[in-house]
Motif scaffolding. Structure first.
Motif, PDB file in Angstrom:
ATOM      1  N   MET A   1     -39.228  12.158  -6.109  1.00  0.00           N
ATOM      2  CA  MET A   1     -39.299  13.537  -6.600  1.00  0.00           C
ATOM      3  C   MET A   1     -38.787  14.523  -5.555  1.00  0.00           C
ATOM      4  O   MET A   1     -38.093  15.502  -5.880  1.00  0.00           O
ATOM      5  CB  MET A   1     -40.731  13.869  -7.005  1.00  0.00           C
ATOM      6  CG  MET A   1     -41.238  13.031  -8.180  1.00  0.00           C
ATOM      7  SD  MET A   1     -42.945  13.398  -8.665  1.00  0.00           S
ATOM      8  CE  MET A   1     -42.716  14.962  -9.538  1.00  0.00           C
ATOM      9  N   LYS A   2     -39.105  14.272  -4.290  1.00  0.00           N
ATOM     10  CA  LYS A   2     -38.598  15.141  -3.215  1.00  0.00           C
ATOM     11  C   LYS A   2     -37.075  15.053  -3.136  1.00  0.00           C
ATOM     12  O   LYS A   2     -36.393  16.068  -2.964  1.00  0.00           O
ATOM     13  CB  LYS A   2     -39.220  14.734  -1.886  1.00  0.00           C
ATOM     14  CG  LYS A   2     -40.674  15.131  -1.719  1.00  0.00           C
ATOM     15  CD  LYS A   2     -41.211  14.665  -0.372  1.00  0.00           C
ATOM     16  CE  LYS A   2     -42.658  15.092  -0.169  1.00  0.00           C
ATOM     17  NZ  LYS A   2     -43.209  14.588   1.122  1.00  0.00           N
ATOM     18  N   ALA A   3     -36.559  13.838  -3.273  1.00  0.00           N
ATOM     19  CA  ALA A   3     -35.107  13.656  -3.226  1.00  0.00           C
ATOM     20  C   ALA A   3     -34.418  14.371  -4.379  1.00  0.00           C
ATOM     21  O   ALA A   3     -33.252  14.780  -4.265  1.00  0.00           O
ATOM     22  CB  ALA A   3     -34.769  12.158  -3.261  1.00  0.00           C
ATOM     23  N   ALA A   4     -35.164  14.548  -5.484  1.00  0.00           N
ATOM     24  CA  ALA A   4     -34.606  15.249  -6.643  1.00  0.00           C
ATOM     25  C   ALA A   4     -34.705  16.768  -6.493  1.00  0.00           C
ATOM     26  O   ALA A   4     -34.248  17.505  -7.370  1.00  0.00           O
ATOM     27  CB  ALA A   4     -35.331  14.803  -7.911  1.00  0.00           C
ATOM     28  N   GLY A   5     -35.318  17.224  -5.398  1.00  0.00           N
ATOM     29  CA  GLY A   5     -35.354  18.659  -5.122  1.00  0.00           C
ATOM     30  C   GLY A   5     -36.680  19.344  -5.369  1.00  0.00           C
ATOM     31  O   GLY A   5     -36.783  20.571  -5.233  1.00  0.00           O
ATOM     32  N   ILE A   6     -37.714  18.588  -5.735  1.00  0.00           N
ATOM     33  CA  ILE A   6     -39.035  19.191  -5.980  1.00  0.00           C
ATOM     34  C   ILE A   6     -39.744  19.383  -4.639  1.00  0.00           C
ATOM     35  O   ILE A   6     -39.744  18.495  -3.790  1.00  0.00           O
ATOM     36  CB  ILE A   6     -39.879  18.299  -6.909  1.00  0.00           C
ATOM     37  CG1 ILE A   6     -39.174  18.146  -8.270  1.00  0.00           C
ATOM     38  CG2 ILE A   6     -41.276  18.862  -7.102  1.00  0.00           C
ATOM     39  CD1 ILE A   6     -39.787  17.104  -9.171  1.00  0.00           C
ATOM     40  N   LYS A   7     -40.357  20.556  -4.462  1.00  0.00           N
ATOM     41  CA  LYS A   7     -41.061  20.871  -3.218  1.00  0.00           C
ATOM     42  C   LYS A   7     -42.565  20.708  -3.418  1.00  0.00           C
ATOM     43  O   LYS A   7     -43.107  21.037  -4.476  1.00  0.00           O
ATOM     44  CB  LYS A   7     -40.755  22.303  -2.776  1.00  0.00           C
ATOM     45  CG  LYS A   7     -39.297  22.543  -2.421  1.00  0.00           C
ATOM     46  CD  LYS A   7     -39.069  23.992  -2.031  1.00  0.00           C
ATOM     47  CE  LYS A   7     -37.595  24.249  -1.714  1.00  0.00           C
ATOM     48  NZ  LYS A   7     -37.346  25.678  -1.381  1.00  0.00           N
ATOM     49  N   PHE A   8     -43.229  20.211  -2.391  1.00  0.00           N
ATOM     50  CA  PHE A   8     -44.679  20.030  -2.426  1.00  0.00           C
ATOM     51  C   PHE A   8     -45.313  20.768  -1.252  1.00  0.00           C
ATOM     52  O   PHE A   8     -44.857  20.656  -0.115  1.00  0.00           O
ATOM     53  CB  PHE A   8     -45.045  18.544  -2.348  1.00  0.00           C
ATOM     54  CG  PHE A   8     -44.614  17.753  -3.554  1.00  0.00           C
ATOM     55  CD1 PHE A   8     -45.438  17.631  -4.656  1.00  0.00           C
ATOM     56  CD2 PHE A   8     -43.360  17.126  -3.583  1.00  0.00           C
ATOM     57  CE1 PHE A   8     -45.043  16.904  -5.776  1.00  0.00           C
ATOM     58  CE2 PHE A   8     -42.955  16.402  -4.694  1.00  0.00           C
ATOM     59  CZ  PHE A   8     -43.800  16.292  -5.789  1.00  0.00           C
ATOM     60  N   ILE A   9     -46.357  21.517  -1.538  1.00  0.00           N
ATOM     61  CA  ILE A   9     -47.110  22.216  -0.501  1.00  0.00           C
ATOM     62  C   ILE A   9     -48.567  21.768  -0.592  1.00  0.00           C
ATOM     63  O   ILE A   9     -49.250  22.052  -1.573  1.00  0.00           O
ATOM     64  CB  ILE A   9     -47.017  23.750  -0.662  1.00  0.00           C
ATOM     65  CG1 ILE A   9     -45.552  24.203  -0.589  1.00  0.00           C
ATOM     66  CG2 ILE A   9     -47.860  24.458   0.399  1.00  0.00           C
ATOM     67  CD1 ILE A   9     -45.349  25.688  -0.831  1.00  0.00           C
ATOM     68  N   CYS A  10     -49.033  21.048   0.431  1.00  0.00           N
ATOM     69  CA  CYS A  10     -50.415  20.559   0.448  1.00  0.00           C
ATOM     70  C   CYS A  10     -51.314  21.507   1.238  1.00  0.00           C
ATOM     71  O   CYS A  10     -50.848  22.452   1.875  1.00  0.00           O
ATOM     72  CB  CYS A  10     -50.458  19.154   1.053  1.00  0.00           C
ATOM     73  SG  CYS A  10     -49.683  17.898   0.007  1.00  0.00           S
TER      74      CYS A  10
END
Length: 494
Positions: free
Chosen positions: A212-221
């Protein structure tokens, strides 16, 4: 689909399972896979029935029958039978974004509605699905590719459980820029901290998040929206917001002595165990939580079973599991015909392990707690139990479980895990965005919609429908993503 006579020629065969006394030595997954040729024969059992209830995902007698994602199950099984694994993955991916999760934790609504299961054992659709997705990962078919065109629209997803991940994946595919906010230290929500590792290895989640990150989705924990960040801030920054915070408000047991130390909500306990395992790279088992203790699990559902299995792995001296309702029949009752969900006795992995370790089923039916007793230091030391019986209310006609006078008994208890379900979402997130909660404390939406009373705010998953299954959360995330996409672009791809 499948081989026309396959269901007559081949018996159902499941993958190998590690024996209970061996698997309780660790928190590793214990369900293995069949060799490829044997798995293909399981696909051959799909019987080309006239009406494939397995993919219907419809409500019958108030219960779901078939897959809520509407996976085209016979088509996938046919491709498995022919050994066309790549096309099986392509077919499955058209309706399902995370088969690696459901093929491990879903109760297999598809199999319960399988026509083959009417007179024999159903097709092993769940294991076929797992074989397809694992082949896809092993052969580089699962790719995180950024959309070729971005729309310029920004969407925030609050919560990284199955609904949030599903919504993020589908909106990103449409070209929107998606950021997922997670209040815990790692992505996954319920998948990460609500389901034990032996049921869903956390590396499976990490593998998908990297895609998902490689597809451009950003995650903020470590971002607790409503506390660390206000809803107003996110409304200003994003074009749309989807609330996917889950139904994380646990149902409590209000009896004398509830304030004793050593009484946990089940998901807090399971999450603590998983976090300690992850923080030490599985090198340290948190035995101090349950070793040598008499454990009482209150609740007979999946989470209660997970508590049983986890307590045994941590060296519990004994485990008792309370179930308020009567013991289910071993076979379908006449009032519960196929293709309704079968209301029959299910002995899950935790109960199997308890039977093997302690010599008896840990479940005690038609029983609840009336009081906890504690030592001088405030630690729980025993529980007073009472038997229950079903009684119908003369005015409403509703059946309820009521205590039976004179059946109280006291048992020694050192650790109590409350797995009595959830009452809905935690209100502070909704309050931060100024959206309403309904009578069940789920986020209120327009009828038949995922839109809240505010134009930019949507919701999906357990926060929308209440406590439910992972597969329903994934389905809700997908449908909410379609609605958000349409609100942004004026149309969407169905």
């Amino acid at each position: 689909m499948g081989k026309p006579t396959g269901f007559l020629e081949y018996e159902r065969k499941d993958g190998p399972v590690t024996a209970p006394k061996k698997r309780i030595e660790n928190f590793k997954e214990f369900h293995g896979q069949l060799p490829e040729e044997e798995q293909r024969l399981q696909g051959a059992r799909c019987m080309e029935c006239g009406v494939p209830f397995c993919q219907a995902g419809t409500m019958i007698a108030g219960m779901a029958s078939g897959c809520p994602l509407h996976n085209l199950v016979p088509e996938v099984n046919d491709l498995v039978w022919h050994g066309n694994w790549e096309q099986a993955y392509v077919r499955l991916s058209k309706t399902h974004c995370f088969p690696e999760f459901t093929s491990r934790v879903c109760p297999a609504l598809c199999e319960a509605a399988c026509t083959c299961g009417l007179h024999a054992k159903p097709v092993s659709t769940k294991e076929n699905e797992r074989a397809v997705i694992e082949y896809a990962y092993a052969n580089g078919l699962v790719k995180g590719e950024e959309p070729k065109v971005r729309t310029g629209k920004k969407v925030a997803v609050i919560g990284s459980g199955p609904a949030g991940l599903s919504a993020a994946w589908n909106l990103n595919k449409r070209g929107h820029s998606v950021t997922v906010y997670e209040r815990h230290d790692r992505v996954g929500g319920l998948l990460r901290y609500g389901i034990p590792n032996m049921k869903l290895d956390k590396s499976i989640i990490d593998r998908r998040i990297e895609v998902m990150k490689a597809a451009g989705i950003k995650f903020i924990c470590n971002a607790d929206v409503g506390k660390d960040i206000s809803g107003k801030e996110l409304e200003k920054e994003y074009d749309r917001v989807i609330l996917c915070g889950g139904a994380s408000h646990p149902r409590d047991i209000h009896v004398p002595g509830r304030d004793a130390k050593g009484i946990w909500f089940a998901v807090d306990f399971l999450g603590t165990v998983t976090k300690q395992l992850l923080d030490t790279n599985f090198e340290k088992m948190p035995y101090e939580l349950a070793k040598g203790k008499n454990v009482l699990v209150i609740g007979g559902g999946d989470t209660g079973n997970d508590c049983v299995g986890t307590s045994i792995r941590l060296g519990a001296a004994s485990v008792t599991q309370l179930e308020m309702m009567p013991k289910a029949p071993e076979c379908r009752a006449a009032s519960n015909p196929w293709p309704e969900w079968p209301k029959v006795l299910k002995t899950d992995y935790g109960q199997e392990e308890a039977i093997d370790v302690f010599g008896h089923d840990p479940r005690v039916y038609q029983t609840t707690v009336t009081e906890f007793k504690k030592k001088k230091d405030g630690t729980v030391c025993s529980a007073v139990l009472v038997s229950l019986e079903p009684k119908k209310d003369e005015k409403t006609g509703r059946l309820s479980m009521v205590p039976i006078e004179g059946t109280q008994k006291e048992i020694p208890v050192d650790l109590v895990l409350i797995a009595a379900g959830f009452l809905g979402s935690e209100g502070y997130v909704a309050e931060s965005f100024g959206v309403k909660l309904n009578a069940r404390t789920n986020v209120e939406t327009v009828n038949g919609s995922y839109r809240t009373g505010k134009e930019k705010i949507f919701t999906a998953g357990d926060m929308h429908r209440g406590q439910s299954l992972v597969v329903w959360a994934i389905a809700e995330g997908r449908e909410a993503a379609k609605e958000v996409d349409k609100s942004l672009m004026g149309y969407t791809y169905e």
